[in-house]
Design an enzyme around this catalytic site. Structure first.
Site, PDB file in Angstrom:
ATOM      1  N   PRO A  84       0.840  -1.207   0.000  1.00  0.00           N
ATOM      2  CA  PRO A  84       0.000   0.000   0.000  1.00  0.00           C
ATOM      3  C   PRO A  84       0.879   1.262   0.000  1.00  0.00           C
ATOM      4  O   PRO A  84       1.908   1.286   0.669  1.00  0.00           O
ATOM      5  CB  PRO A  84      -0.790  -0.093   1.310  1.00  0.00           C
ATOM      6  CG  PRO A  84      -0.642  -1.499   1.787  1.00  0.00           C
ATOM      7  CD  PRO A  84       0.600  -2.063   1.170  1.00  0.00           C
ATOM      8  N   VAL A  85       0.459   2.261  -0.777  1.00  0.00           N
ATOM      9  CA  VAL A  85       1.281   3.466  -0.963  1.00  0.00           C
ATOM     10  C   VAL A  85       1.135   4.432   0.215  1.00  0.00           C
ATOM     11  O   VAL A  85       0.040   4.621   0.742  1.00  0.00           O
ATOM     12  CB  VAL A  85       0.858   4.172  -2.285  1.00  0.00           C
ATOM     13  CG1 VAL A  85       1.559   5.513  -2.449  1.00  0.00           C
ATOM     14  CG2 VAL A  85       1.184   3.277  -3.472  1.00  0.00           C
ATOM     15  N   GLY A  86       2.236   5.030   0.637  1.00  0.00           N
ATOM     16  CA  GLY A  86       2.222   6.103   1.651  1.00  0.00           C
ATOM     17  C   GLY A  86       1.632   5.686   2.980  1.00  0.00           C
ATOM     18  O   GLY A  86       0.987   6.475   3.653  1.00  0.00           O
ATOM     19  N   GLY A  88       3.440   3.755   5.491  1.00  0.00           N
ATOM     20  CA  GLY A  88       4.427   3.349   6.497  1.00  0.00           C
ATOM     21  C   GLY A  88       5.123   2.037   6.188  1.00  0.00           C
ATOM     22  O   GLY A  88       5.871   1.519   7.003  1.00  0.00           O
ATOM     23  N   LEU A  89       4.889   1.489   4.980  1.00  0.00           N
ATOM     24  CA  LEU A  89       5.500   0.195   4.648  1.00  0.00           C
ATOM     25  C   LEU A  89       6.647   0.312   3.632  1.00  0.00           C
ATOM     26  O   LEU A  89       7.135  -0.690   3.118  1.00  0.00           O
ATOM     27  CB  LEU A  89       4.433  -0.776   4.100  1.00  0.00           C
ATOM     28  CG  LEU A  89       3.274  -1.090   5.044  1.00  0.00           C
ATOM     29  CD1 LEU A  89       2.289  -2.050   4.379  1.00  0.00           C
ATOM     30  CD2 LEU A  89       3.770  -1.704   6.358  1.00  0.00           C
ATOM     31  N   GLY A  90       7.063   1.530   3.349  1.00  0.00           N
ATOM     32  CA  GLY A  90       8.233   1.701   2.489  1.00  0.00           C
ATOM     33  C   GLY A  90       7.975   1.470   1.013  1.00  0.00           C
ATOM     34  O   GLY A  90       8.848   0.988   0.288  1.00  0.00           O
ATOM     35  N   SER A  91       6.780   1.856   0.536  1.00  0.00           N
ATOM     36  CA  SER A  91       6.448   1.628  -0.880  1.00  0.00           C
ATOM     37  C   SER A  91       7.359   2.434  -1.805  1.00  0.00           C
ATOM     38  O   SER A  91       7.773   1.941  -2.860  1.00  0.00           O
ATOM     39  CB  SER A  91       4.986   1.970  -1.150  1.00  0.00           C
ATOM     40  OG  SER A  91       4.763   3.343  -0.920  1.00  0.00           O
ATOM     41  N   SER A  92       7.688   3.655  -1.428  1.00  0.00           N
ATOM     42  CA  SER A  92       8.514   4.481  -2.331  1.00  0.00           C
ATOM     43  C   SER A  92       9.937   3.941  -2.400  1.00  0.00           C
ATOM     44  O   SER A  92      10.558   3.925  -3.472  1.00  0.00           O
ATOM     45  CB  SER A  92       8.499   5.949  -1.898  1.00  0.00           C
ATOM     46  OG  SER A  92       8.961   6.084  -0.587  1.00  0.00           O
ATOM     47  N   ASP A 135      14.510   2.768   4.990  1.00  0.00           N
ATOM     48  CA  ASP A 135      13.641   2.063   4.037  1.00  0.00           C
ATOM     49  C   ASP A 135      14.436   1.539   2.847  1.00  0.00           C
ATOM     50  O   ASP A 135      14.258   0.388   2.421  1.00  0.00           O
ATOM     51  CB  ASP A 135      12.545   3.000   3.507  1.00  0.00           C
ATOM     52  CG  ASP A 135      11.508   3.330   4.554  1.00  0.00           C
ATOM     53  OD1 ASP A 135      11.815   3.178   5.752  1.00  0.00           O
ATOM     54  OD2 ASP A 135      10.399   3.742   4.172  1.00  0.00           O
TER      55      ASP A 135
HETATM   56  O1  PMV Z   1       6.275   6.108   7.497  1.00  0.00           O
HETATM   57  P1  PMV Z   1       7.643   5.714   7.084  1.00  0.00           P
HETATM   58  O2  PMV Z   1       7.747   4.278   6.674  1.00  0.00           O
HETATM   59  O3  PMV Z   1       8.255   6.661   6.075  1.00  0.00           O
HETATM   60  O4  PMV Z   1       8.590   5.778   8.395  1.00  0.00           O
HETATM   61  C1  PMV Z   1       8.961   6.984   8.976  1.00  0.00           C
HETATM   62  C2  PMV Z   1       9.898   6.718  10.105  1.00  0.00           C
HETATM   63  C3  PMV Z   1      10.338   7.959  10.865  1.00  0.00           C
HETATM   64  O5  PMV Z   1      11.195   7.517  11.912  1.00  0.00           O
HETATM   65  C4  PMV Z   1       9.153   8.677  11.475  1.00  0.00           C
HETATM   66  C5  PMV Z   1      11.096   8.950   9.970  1.00  0.00           C
HETATM   67  C6  PMV Z   1      12.422   8.455   9.437  1.00  0.00           C
HETATM   68  O6  PMV Z   1      12.835   8.996   8.373  1.00  0.00           O
HETATM   69  O7  PMV Z   1      13.070   7.607  10.082  1.00  0.00           O
END
Ligand code: PMV
Length: 299
Positions: A84-86, A88-92, A135
């Site tokens: 899933p995009v955006g 928190g799972l590192g899609s980009s 990521d």
């Molecule tokens: O939401 P994500 O998967 O981009 O994770 C962000 C993690 C943070 O610690 C909030 C920011 C970072 O760049 O480490």
């Protein structure tokens, strides 16, 4: 000739947000992949769920930047993704790493994995303004990684279920929430700094518990980590509903993953179907997946 590469997404077992302030974190690659197929062509084209474009820094910013960084070869690119995009799972990171790797192989550029990870991190920074290397590193190399040491820990020998709130997904969310925590820290340093330090302590304990396969104890600390992320103001009602549903269904532990503000949570469990069903009943979309030691792969 054509080349297909896949790269995985990731979850944070511990330490998001605190990692921004130099505290350790543990991130794990999960078996949800973005697949990128590259073919030599007359002109550059990029096809995904969004549509088909040429180099387009609005609609396909990561892939366009990756093509440009590698000298703008004439390639056609097809993208499909399970991540899933955006959320928190590192899609980009996954799409960037898979694109760089597939072009690297197709065009014989000779990049090694270190160079792929480094270039992918540069692209994330350019597109997003700021990005930690977590990521892109985890997506390139796979496995369970301690940040900032980049030490590879043992793969967890238990199940993982991700719950998507389907709310608040946005690539810009991370920057906004990181700023919000920075402001809270500036306003109340004596109260917030100890919270950040305590979150850092979970990764230190976590490293030992991962080695000893103490998943019950790991889960307990994930629960405390979730509570402290809530204290930092990055949790939402929907995320907590899924977290509590997973715990009540017997998960070892559950917490939000990534920046928060919506997006996804992750639960550690040996009864993935029960936990997935509880997440769905609580209004989320459940994804049963597994930890993986494989980073980017050629198919
Ligand atoms: O939401 P994500 O998967 O981009 O994770 C962000 C993690 C943070 O610690 C909030 C920011 C970072 O760049 O480490």
């Amino acid at each position: 000739m054509k080349t297909t590469c896949t790269a995985p997404g990731k979850i944070y077992l511990f330490g998001e947000h605190a990692v921004v302030y130099g505290e350790p974190a543990i991130a794990c690659a999960v078996e949800l992949r973005t697949r990128v197929r590259v073919k030599s062509s007359k002109e550059i084209s990029i096809s995904s769920d969004i549509g088909t474009t040429g180099l387009d820094f609005e609609l396909h910013p990561y892939v366009s930047s990756a093509i440009q960084k590698l000298g703008s070869p004439d390639v056609s690119i097809e993208i499909t993704s399970e991540i899933p995009v955006g959320s928190g799972l590192g899609s980009s990171a996954a799409v960037t790493v898979a694109t760089l790797s597939a072009i690297n192989i197709e065009c014989g550029l000779g990049y090694d994995k270190d160079k792929i990870a480094k270039t992918a991190h540069e692209i994330e920074k350019e597109v997003q303004g700021a990005a930690s290397p977590t990521d892109t590193f985890v997506s390139t190399f796979g496995g369970v990684i301690e940040i900032p040491s980049r030490k590879k820990l043992e793969i967890l020998d238990c199940g993982i279920v991700i719950g998507n709130t389907n709310k608040g997904a946005s690539p810009k969310k991370t920057a906004k929430l990181v700023k919000q925590v920075a402001q809270l820290k500036e306003d109340f340093p004596d109260s917030i700094n100890p919270i950040i330090k305590t979150i850092g302590s979970f990764a230190r304990h976590g490293e030992i518990m991962v080695a000893q396969k103490k998943y019950q104890a790991l889960g307990k600390l994930m629960n405390v980590n979730h509570g402290l992320l809530d204290a930092l103001g990055v949790c939402t009602m929907e995320l907590s509903a899924l977290v509590y549903a997973a715990r009540n269904a017997g998960a070892y532990g559950a917490k939000l993953t990534g920046a928060g503000g919506g997006g996804c949570m992750a639960a550690l469990t040996d009864s993935p179907f029960e936990v997935a069903s509880a997440i769905e009943k609580a209004g989320g979309t459940a994804i049963i997946t597994k930890f993986t030691s494989d980073g980017v792969l050629q198919e």
